[in-house]
Design an enzyme around this catalytic site. Sequence first.
Site, PDB file in Angstrom:
ATOM      1  N   ASP A 196     -15.483  14.131  26.911  1.00 24.42           N
ATOM      2  CA  ASP A 196     -16.800  14.197  27.762  1.00 24.42           C
ATOM      3  C   ASP A 196     -16.661  15.189  28.800  1.00 24.42           C
ATOM      4  OD1 ASP A 196     -19.497  12.864  28.412  1.00 24.42           O
ATOM      5  OD2 ASP A 196     -18.307  12.476  30.179  1.00 24.42           O
ATOM      6  N   GLU A 203     -17.288  18.074  24.325  1.00 29.26           N
ATOM      7  CA  GLU A 203     -18.807  18.220  24.800  1.00 29.26           C
ATOM      8  C   GLU A 203     -18.874  19.109  25.955  1.00 29.26           C
ATOM      9  OE1 GLU A 203     -22.418  15.800  26.958  1.00 29.26           O
ATOM     10  OE2 GLU A 203     -20.650  15.766  27.649  1.00 29.26           O
TER      11      GLU A 203
END
EC number: 2.4.1.18
Length: 640
Positions: A312, A365
Site C-alpha cells: 500500500d 500501489e
Amino acid sequence: MKQYRSQSTLPSAEEIYLFHEGTNYHAYRHFGSHLVSEEGKNGVRFTVWAPDAQVVGVAGDWNNWNGDHHLLHRIEDTGIWTGFFAEIGAGYLYKYHITAANGERFLKADPYAIHAEVRPATASVVATLAGHKWEDAAWRRKRRPLYQRPLNIYEMHAGTWRQKEDGSLYNYRELADLLVPYLTDMGYTHVELMPLTEHPYDLSWGYQSTGYFAPTSRYGTPQDLMYFVDRCHQANIGVLLDWVPGHFTKDAHGLRRFDGTPLYEYADPDRAEKHGWGTLSFDFGKPEVRSFLISSALYWLDVYHFDGLRVDAVTSMIRLDFEREGGGWRPNQYGGVENLEAISFLQQLNKTIFQYFPHALMMAEESSSWPGVTKPAHENGLGFNYKWNMGWMNDTLDYVETSFDERPSKHNLLTFPLVYAYSENFTLPLSHDEVVHGKRSLLNKMPGSYEQKFAGLRLLLAYQMTHPGKKLLFMGSEFGQFIEWKDQEQLDWLLFDYEMHRQTQHYTRELNHLYAKSPALWERDHDWEGYEWLNADDASNSVITYMRKGRKPADTLLIAINFQPVPRVNYRIGVPKPGTYAEIWNSDDPRFGGTGGRTEKLLVSEKIPWHQQEQSVLLTIPPLSVLILKKGTAAKKAKS
C-alpha cells in the site's frame, strides 16, 4: 496439538547481529512471546527490542497488569530484553510494562505478537501457530510466474462481504466455506484481502495497524486464517494480502514512541508525520525497522502461505514531498524529492521476498509516474513484479463518468493509457478506493437511464478485461452494487431480488470465464506484440477498435467498443486475414440485460483495405457495448 517448543527461542549472537544489521528476515522466530520448554519447564519466552527503556516487564491479567513482578533482563548492550516465565501459558493476555529513560511508565502491545484481543481491547495474547495441517502442497508445487497466464483478482474486505443475520462477523473458517465456492463459480483466479494485520479502528479498514504479525482477531484465530488460505488453495484460488509498511497508527498501545523515544518512526517529526492520514512513517533507514518489516512480509508468505502482497501507498514512502506541496519537507542529500532510505528498503524487501519465494506476487500501489517500479532491484528499479495502473484507472473512470455528449472531447482518455501500457508490468485496478467516500459505486458513476447505467458497467468491465494488464475488481461491482461501499455493513445481496443485478452477475461470471480461456487476453500482457490498434481516432463516434493477440495467430481477438447510447450500423473495421469472423462476445446480449443488438450471421471479410489491414468487415455495434470477434471455426464453436 503440540504447544511448547523444546528448543529455546532466545536469539543467538548471530541472529542479534543480523537484527541490528537489518537482515534478520525471520525475527518473528525469536521476538515476541513463544510457548517453549526450558530446563524441563513449560512456559513462555518473551523477547522485545526497547533500547532506551530503563526497565521492561511483562504485565498481564495474571499479575494485575504490573510488570514489576515479571521483569525481563537486557541482553548486554543490544537493546533487547528477554525473560522466561514458567507460570504463563497459552491464552494469557499481556503487554510490555516499560519504564522510559525519563521515568515515565506505560503499557505497550507486543510488536511481534501473533494474536491479540478482539477490539476494543488491546492486549496481546500468548498463542501458538501450531495446530493446522496444511493440505495445499499440490497448489504450492505448481506455482509459476503469472506474466503469461491469466490473473483476475477479486478484492474484498473480510468484514463486509457477508455478515450474519444479526450483523456479527463470519470468522475466517466460515468465510472460506462461503467464499471459495463463490469465487470458483465466478471464475476468479485470486482473492486479495484488505489488510488483516491487527488494528484498533474498524473504519481504518486495516490500513492503520498495531500488529504486523497478528491476523486480526475480529475473524478468529491464526489457525482459522490458515484454514481460509488452505481452502482457497485447494480450490486453485491464489490469496493475496494488502500489506502496509508505509505508516502506522498513533494509538497509545502501538508502536508510537515504543520505548519512550521515536523507535519505529523517524525521530524528526517532519519526516515522521503523515499529516493527511494522522499516522506515522516508519524510519526506513533504521536497520532494526527493516528487520521488523521484512520479517513481517515474509511471515505472511511463510507461515500463512499467502501467494503475495499488495504493498500500500508506495508513493507516500518514496517521495519526501508526498502531500506536502506547500512545503514542510526537506530534499535529500542530492537535492531531490526521493526518500533514498525508503527506496533502498523496498529494493531490499523485494530482493528478499523473491529469494525465498521466487513466484510470489509483489504488487505496488504507486500512484505517480515513478519510473522502474517493476524493474528488478539489481537494475536500480524498485523490484516489484506488478504495479497498479492508477493512470489507466483515473483516466478510464473520468471518461465513463462523462456525459455522452462530452465524450468526444475526452477521447484521449481512452488512447493515452496505451502510450505507457508496456512501461511497467501493470494490473488494472477497479478497487475499493474508487467506490467509497462519496465517489459512488461503479454502476452509479455511469450517466444515463437505469438501463444505460447497467450497459455502461458491462462496457467498463469488458473494456478492462480486453485492455493490456492483469485485472482486479472490488467486491460488489460484479453484480452492480448501486450504493457505494458502506464499509460497515455487508454488500447489498438483496439486490439479487432484481433481475438486472442477477444478469449483471451472470455477465461478470461469463466474462471472467471468457478471459480465462482466451490466451490473447493475457499471454502477451507485457509485450507490444500482444496489442494492435485498428482505429484509435474515431472520437466523433466515441468508438475504439483494436486487436489482442496471443502467441498463436488463431487466438487473435478483435474488439470494438461503442461508448455512445446509439448503435453504429454498418461500421467497418479492418481484419488481419481473409475469411469469416464470428461474434464471440456481445455485452448487449439479452442474457445480460442488453437490448439484443447483434450481428446475426458470420461476417465474411471483403478485400477492402481498412485500418491498415488488407481486408475488412461491416458490423453493427449496439449502444454502449463491447463486441469481440474471432476468425474461423474456433469462433463458431466459441459462439455456440
